[in-house]
Design an enzyme around this catalytic site. Structure first.
Site, PDB file in Angstrom:
ATOM      1  N   GLU A  50       0.840  -1.199   0.000  1.00 17.11           N
ATOM      2  CA  GLU A  50       0.000   0.000   0.000  1.00 17.11           C
ATOM      3  C   GLU A  50       0.870   1.240   0.000  1.00 17.11           C
ATOM      4  OE1 GLU A  50      -2.804   1.021  -0.546  1.00 17.11           O
ATOM      5  OE2 GLU A  50      -4.392   0.125   0.636  1.00 17.11           O
ATOM      6  N   ASP A  51       0.436   2.273  -0.695  1.00 20.85           N
ATOM      7  CA  ASP A  51       1.170   3.526  -0.647  1.00 20.85           C
ATOM      8  C   ASP A  51       0.969   4.212   0.702  1.00 20.85           C
ATOM      9  OD1 ASP A  51      -1.509   4.189  -1.117  1.00 20.85           O
ATOM     10  OD2 ASP A  51      -1.114   5.243  -2.993  1.00 20.85           O
ATOM     11  N   ASP A  54      -4.610   5.189   5.813  1.00 22.53           N
ATOM     12  CA  ASP A  54      -5.200   6.336   6.488  1.00 22.53           C
ATOM     13  C   ASP A  54      -6.275   5.834   7.456  1.00 22.53           C
ATOM     14  OD1 ASP A  54      -6.469   8.771   7.132  1.00 22.53           O
ATOM     15  OD2 ASP A  54      -6.282   9.564   5.125  1.00 22.53           O
ATOM     16  N   PHE A 103      -2.364  15.896   4.387  1.00 21.70           N
ATOM     17  CA  PHE A 103      -2.589  15.341   3.054  1.00 21.70           C
ATOM     18  C   PHE A 103      -1.270  15.409   2.303  1.00 21.70           C
ATOM     19  CE2 PHE A 103      -4.018  14.936  -1.257  1.00 21.70           C
ATOM     20  CZ  PHE A 103      -5.069  14.052  -1.152  1.00 21.70           C
ATOM     21  N   ARG A 116       1.479  12.840  -8.869  1.00 18.78           N
ATOM     22  CA  ARG A 116       2.054  11.508  -8.657  1.00 18.78           C
ATOM     23  C   ARG A 116       3.537  11.462  -9.035  1.00 18.78           C
ATOM     24  NH1 ARG A 116      -1.724   7.427  -7.898  1.00 18.78           N
ATOM     25  NH2 ARG A 116      -3.800   7.878  -8.674  1.00 18.78           N
TER      26      ARG A 116
END
Length: 133
Positions: A50-51, A54, A103, A116
């Site tokens: 997973e990047d 959260d 964020f 990205r």
């Protein structure tokens, strides 16, 4: 993921899934699997990469979907872990970095499909997104 794969000195295969629960800055609370896994993982040892983790909702949905295929083992590796926002506890075996409730974009992470390609992870604020910063 490419950086991680270069560090693993074992034969491996990589398959991509895509899921989302975000609209801009905020989680919608609804997990949408955009691209399901296109290979069988039954009886195989799997690491879900997973990047960012959260709220945990997306990862929980992915793990449930993957567990239904009865892999031999299933572990999670996350580049970024934002534990302060966790709503669903999820097992993360390998964590690159713990981050605060901000964020972030870059290094594969996006804001509405932008940023990205930044070669680093950066905190993004609402003023910058709205053109004021």
């Amino acid at each position: 993921m490419a950086d991680l794969m270069r560090e693993i000195d074992l034969p491996l295969e990589a398959y991509m899934m895509a899921a989302s629960s975000y609209d801009g800055y905020e989680s919608t609370g609804i997990v949408e699997i955009i691209k399901p896994l296109d290979a069988s993982i039954t009886g195989r040892d799997v690491i879900l990469v997973e990047d960012i983790v959260d709220t945990g909702k997306t990862l929980d949905c992915l793990l449930e979907s993957m567990q239904s295929e009865e892999p031999a083992s299933l572990e999670v590796c996350a580049l970024l872990n934002k534990k302060s926002r966790r709503m669903v506890e999820v097992p993360i075996k390998y964590v690159g970095f713990e981050i605060p409730d901000e964020f972030v974009v870059g290094y594969g992470l996006d804001y509405n499909q932008r940023y990205r390609n930044l070669p680093y992870v950066a905190s993004m604020n609402a003023a910058a997104v709205n053109g004021a910063g």
